[in-house]
Motif scaffolding. Sequence first.
Motif, PDB file in Angstrom:
ATOM      1  N   GLN A 156      51.595  47.375  36.088  1.00  0.00           N
ATOM      2  CA  GLN A 156      52.408  47.005  37.108  1.00  0.00           C
ATOM      3  C   GLN A 156      53.804  46.428  36.841  1.00  0.00           C
ATOM      4  OE1 GLN A 156      50.379  43.741  39.117  1.00  0.00           O
ATOM      5  NE2 GLN A 156      52.345  42.973  40.282  1.00  0.00           N
ATOM      6  N   GLY A 158      56.842  44.310  38.711  1.00  0.00           N
ATOM      7  CA  GLY A 158      56.959  43.958  40.168  1.00  0.00           C
ATOM      8  C   GLY A 158      56.076  44.225  41.006  1.00  0.00           C
ATOM      9  N   GLY A 159      56.407  44.929  42.282  1.00  0.00           N
ATOM     10  CA  GLY A 159      55.520  45.412  43.259  1.00  0.00           C
ATOM     11  C   GLY A 159      54.828  46.629  42.895  1.00  0.00           C
ATOM     12  N   GLY A 206      55.594  41.778  35.419  1.00  0.00           N
ATOM     13  CA  GLY A 206      54.421  42.806  35.586  1.00  0.00           C
ATOM     14  C   GLY A 206      53.282  42.683  34.845  1.00  0.00           C
TER      15      GLY A 206
END
Lengths: 357, 357, 357, 357
Positions: A156, A158-159, A206
């Motif tokens: 991951q 961020g989004g 992340g």
Amino acid sequence: MNSFGHIFRLTSFGESHGKAVGGVIDGMPAGVKIDMDFIQRELDRRRPGQSDIVTARQESDRVELLSGVFEGRSTGTPIGFAVYNQDQHSADYDMLRNCYRPSHADYTYTQKYGIRDHRGGGRSSARETIARCVAGALAKLALRPLGIEIHAYTSQVGGIVLPGTYTDYDLSQTDSNSVRCPDEETARQMIDLISEVKAAGDTIGGVITGVARGIPAGLGEPVFHKLHADLGAAMLGINAVKGFEYGMGFAGAAHRGSEMNDAFIVRDGVVTTATNHSGGIQGGISNGQDICFRVAFKPVATLLQEVDTVDAEGNPVVLKARGRHDPCVLPRAVPVVEAMTAMVLLDHYLLNKTHHI
Amino acid sequence: MNSFGHIFRLTSFGESHGKAVGGVIDGMPAGVKIDMDFIQRELDRRRPGQSDIVTARQESDRVELLSGVFEGRSTGTPIGFAVYNQDQHSADYDMLRNCYRPSHADYTYTQKYGIRDHRGGGRSSARETIARCVAGALAKLALRPLGIEIHAYTSQVGGIVLPGTYTDYDLSQTDSNSVRCPDEETARQMIDLISEVKAAGDTIGGVITGVARGIPAGLGEPVFHKLHADLGAAMLGINAVKGFEYGMGFAGAAHRGSEMNDAFIVRDGVVTTATNHSGGIQGGISNGQDICFRVAFKPVATLLQEVDTVDAEGNPVVLKARGRHDPCVLPRAVPVVEAMTAMVLLDHYLLNKTHHI
Amino acid sequence: MNSFGHIFRLTSFGESHGKAVGGVIDGMPAGVKIDMDFIQRELDRRRPGQSDIVTARQESDRVELLSGVFEGRSTGTPIGFAVYNQDQHSADYDMLRNCYRPSHADYTYTQKYGIRDHRGGGRSSARETIARCVAGALAKLALRPLGIEIHAYTSQVGGIVLPGTYTDYDLSQTDSNSVRCPDEETARQMIDLISEVKAAGDTIGGVITGVARGIPAGLGEPVFHKLHADLGAAMLGINAVKGFEYGMGFAGAAHRGSEMNDAFIVRDGVVTTATNHSGGIQGGISNGQDICFRVAFKPVATLLQEVDTVDAEGNPVVLKARGRHDPCVLPRAVPVVEAMTAMVLLDHYLLNKTHHI
Amino acid sequence: MNSFGHIFRLTSFGESHGKAVGGVIDGMPAGVKIDMDFIQRELDRRRPGQSDIVTARQESDRVELLSGVFEGRSTGTPIGFAVYNQDQHSADYDMLRNCYRPSHADYTYTQKYGIRDHRGGGRSSARETIARCVAGALAKLALRPLGIEIHAYTSQVGGIVLPGTYTDYDLSQTDSNSVRCPDEETARQMIDLISEVKAAGDTIGGVITGVARGIPAGLGEPVFHKLHADLGAAMLGINAVKGFEYGMGFAGAAHRGSEMNDAFIVRDGVVTTATNHSGGIQGGISNGQDICFRVAFKPVATLLQEVDTVDAEGNPVVLKARGRHDPCVLPRAVPVVEAMTAMVLLDHYLLNKTHHI
């Protein structure tokens, strides 16, 4: 308290802008073949300047083992090593001598010790993880003949979240891109996001996923040093880490026992489990299934923006970081997660030998 | 490897259906007033049989300190203690002698040691946490004069999540209901869910939030024994825990540095931070803000349903648990989370004294 | 700091006149047959009241193992135990509450902790060695199947010195007399001397010799935890011990290398040494020869005479010990020396297993 | 197991003919002024080639601190250091690759590890004590502002014994002669003996006395880590040491309690003892008097004579050492004894701070 491990034990030293970063690895088993190229390669994976999405600092970070190896094999005596610092721009940090960067360790070190080496973050710099990569590489060399393999990858940024789980990907592809995500398409999105964040003078967090395969059943101490507790401590000791979970982790909290239990079955004459919600560890001890866990990293605290803060006397100050910094720590943290995993597994492998006469 | 802590150090012993569970607390500072009623009360908070939503076992769990206290004060010598086991229905476990309950430690203990005390889960039973509650109570007594306060509470059961954060609630209300959630309405929902799950012979997981207030800046070792790494190891060593995060934790991974940094400001002449995304710890060292963290618990593995499993020879077996079991471990785990927090904080408080002549 | 050992590790607790003396033994290997009669017999060897030349206190000192044993075998989990105190005449010690006996720990404990349990010497009492005898008995049980045998005996009391060396005597005869000297004639002289000293209200020192046979080559860490350094620390941690030497010890200091070296030879096809001036340890590591060492004990500090001392305010005081005391500590220290030896050897045996994959 | 100390902790590395000898010093208190000239001078005291009675090897042994010091003060972070090896004649040792020197560690290392660096004794070389001298010098710097002073001196070489006790001499004169004995006349005799022994290709043992002054009462753990037990372990960990005693030591074993006890008196309003048979430690804890102890060294095992031994296959071999060797280890061991003493005292000073809130 700069040592890690019970039997296989790293004691590290070094500040970002001091003379060297290094350590002593104690408890390395005797007779292990030492592949110096492999060790250097592992170190190169965390090196600054390796791509566009990490810090531009150029440090060659060459490691030399100073002891404990004879004619290409470990002797069982401690392995000292040092990586000398080179590309230091200490003057970039002069303005930090007397003031505190937000969400850095400047304030807490000063409170704790009354004195701190402010240059490049001193001891709190992630440059200390060099020592871990060296120790981790040695641990991997010891584990390899046992058939134990360790992988980590960026899951991951961020989004942007890599869909599915580790079994959906070919983990040997992790290093094929600069963000170290085993899926090409997700990697591209992550790299784009990091580039965008970097352009904005900002940073992004992340998650790294870790996987260990080929672990024999029986590793881990059942109470305080459960295998996952030592793994968790190892991960939480890495700079910028804010969380650790294994198996189903936090998601499992929302479920019922009837959904989460891993039924025992016999496959090919061997007891195994039908599922692996446990993440390879039950009652703190490995059960022979894959060990898998996730590690949360906060965004790097150093922004290339003006930030308001205070100095040691409490006066307001505006800081703007000079120097060269990572917009996202994850690509370079992947080898560190692997290194700490290898250290914990080797340590528990050796410890487990003491439970029988 | 049944010890926890560097200076303030608990070594625990005991099996669920053995003679006693207990331990030795070493490094208790001298001269601390010992309030035996308080210690017993802390132990009572984890006691079985205290409400409808926990196991119906009746164990009085009376603790006696066997040493280290003289005329009401700690002497600085080790504090031995034992809680004798009483309400054991060992026969309930006969069918487990030779078979493995899913997601329990039966299989892994057997693999590790070649022998196991199968009665009541033996050493892997959460009954071991009695020792932690005693040590934690002593740690709390030592921390209290320093103005350090520790709270934990149930913040999630299954899908029911307490909204907001710890500052939204009066934590002194935590023990006012049987699920130990500081919000009356959410507590009621959690209790209903646990009752429903229990009626179905099932179990449910959840999350406990921990908070420590009044912590001086400077506690924690900067590299391997970061304050949050030791806290994490402490929590991950508790039975059924699958994850640990502090400050913004996993949620912070999705954010940018510009959103996550805690700006330093001066308030009432004192350096402090405007926000506390860091969870009170920066660079592994406490910064004087509240420490807050979250601990994920999986659902209890013992179901009151028939489950398919295998025995040591790999033959299929159907198990149905007898005995009395918790449908949800969280209400009784709240005092354990507090205890481990107190132990870690006292340990680091004492350790921190060694950094100066 | 009340733990001893790296892997096989005893943590002890207890004061002379507290509720109990006991401990936790961690790292006991799994699967060892536990002979409770043997353990109790070992404890009986250090028991007060066993003969005319030791203290007349009557304490049955029954030990119960509270955990870690299942169906007659060790499970690999920690073994907790407690020996409850019984024959306490605490009132005998009232006059010590506020004053310092010469060459006891009264003054130093008060300086260190600011508080002390003055009854019977509190934690500084040799009663703490009960815990060591229990741990040592367990270690002996683990070592026995390996063919490792441990003996200790009284080799000097005051000016009476057993002639020759350990190979001149049948060490199985050690317990055939109350002073635990393997030579009947010397034993008689020692007993007479102790009786005479006792009648005079005085005390006397001496030397205990320790011998371990059947030790495999390779035990011991080469630098800081040399096998003899850990043995020495073990012995120097016993009450009243003032010196430790192994092999030729202090006598060897007067000799030349050409006299002291142990030539390697081949006997029956096996590499061995022609002599054993080294005492079975070379470079800190066992070489397979017998390990032998000597431990010096000072005379017991408690005299049954009037002694001049001072109280906490510095006022002169005359003390006359009441209570029942040993005129010579050696007969009861022999099993303690054996116990500590067994603990160190088992610990290093287990540790040595970690040096190889 | 290459670490020493609880809080102030040295982890050393290095082989005699490897790249470097060095270590990491962890737990150095923050804010101590670091006098590099003093550290180098301490190292020079153990340097080869410093006089006619020690080995003629020429090694400059320059130490560089690689971390943990900032602007002339310790920062509280670990101090890494390395001394690179230079004057190595590794070819002198080729004949040792496959055979065992008597009373050396060649055989035991091979048995333990299955592999050894035979060059110059490898890890078993006294060259490792470089690391101790560096750590000891730092400990002295930390202890100095507390008024704690440490001295060691040669009190016996072969049959030549310095008469009287340490209070009879001016210990500041120790370094005025090459054998490091504070009495000029005895020193001359010792030097003559060593010269004679050296001419014969032989070696000789002896005794070093250690003294520490200005120690506050209260240092030392009462049970397993008694101050003298940790001192003893420290000394017994030095190469060639065969015995340790403190206070009256072995001589005290021949005496009665009425002769050995140290009466408490008040002098200048302060509680003190009339005599110091205890050697400054009672019940394992310092009592404020001078600490004094004696350390026995065997003669160096390497003779410049032909010696009969065997090789790894058990064949007879005649060895004649080449290389340059010490005929007597004591002159160069004096600073090592001081260094280990300083390390233990600083360690216990820091540890003692944790016994109170």
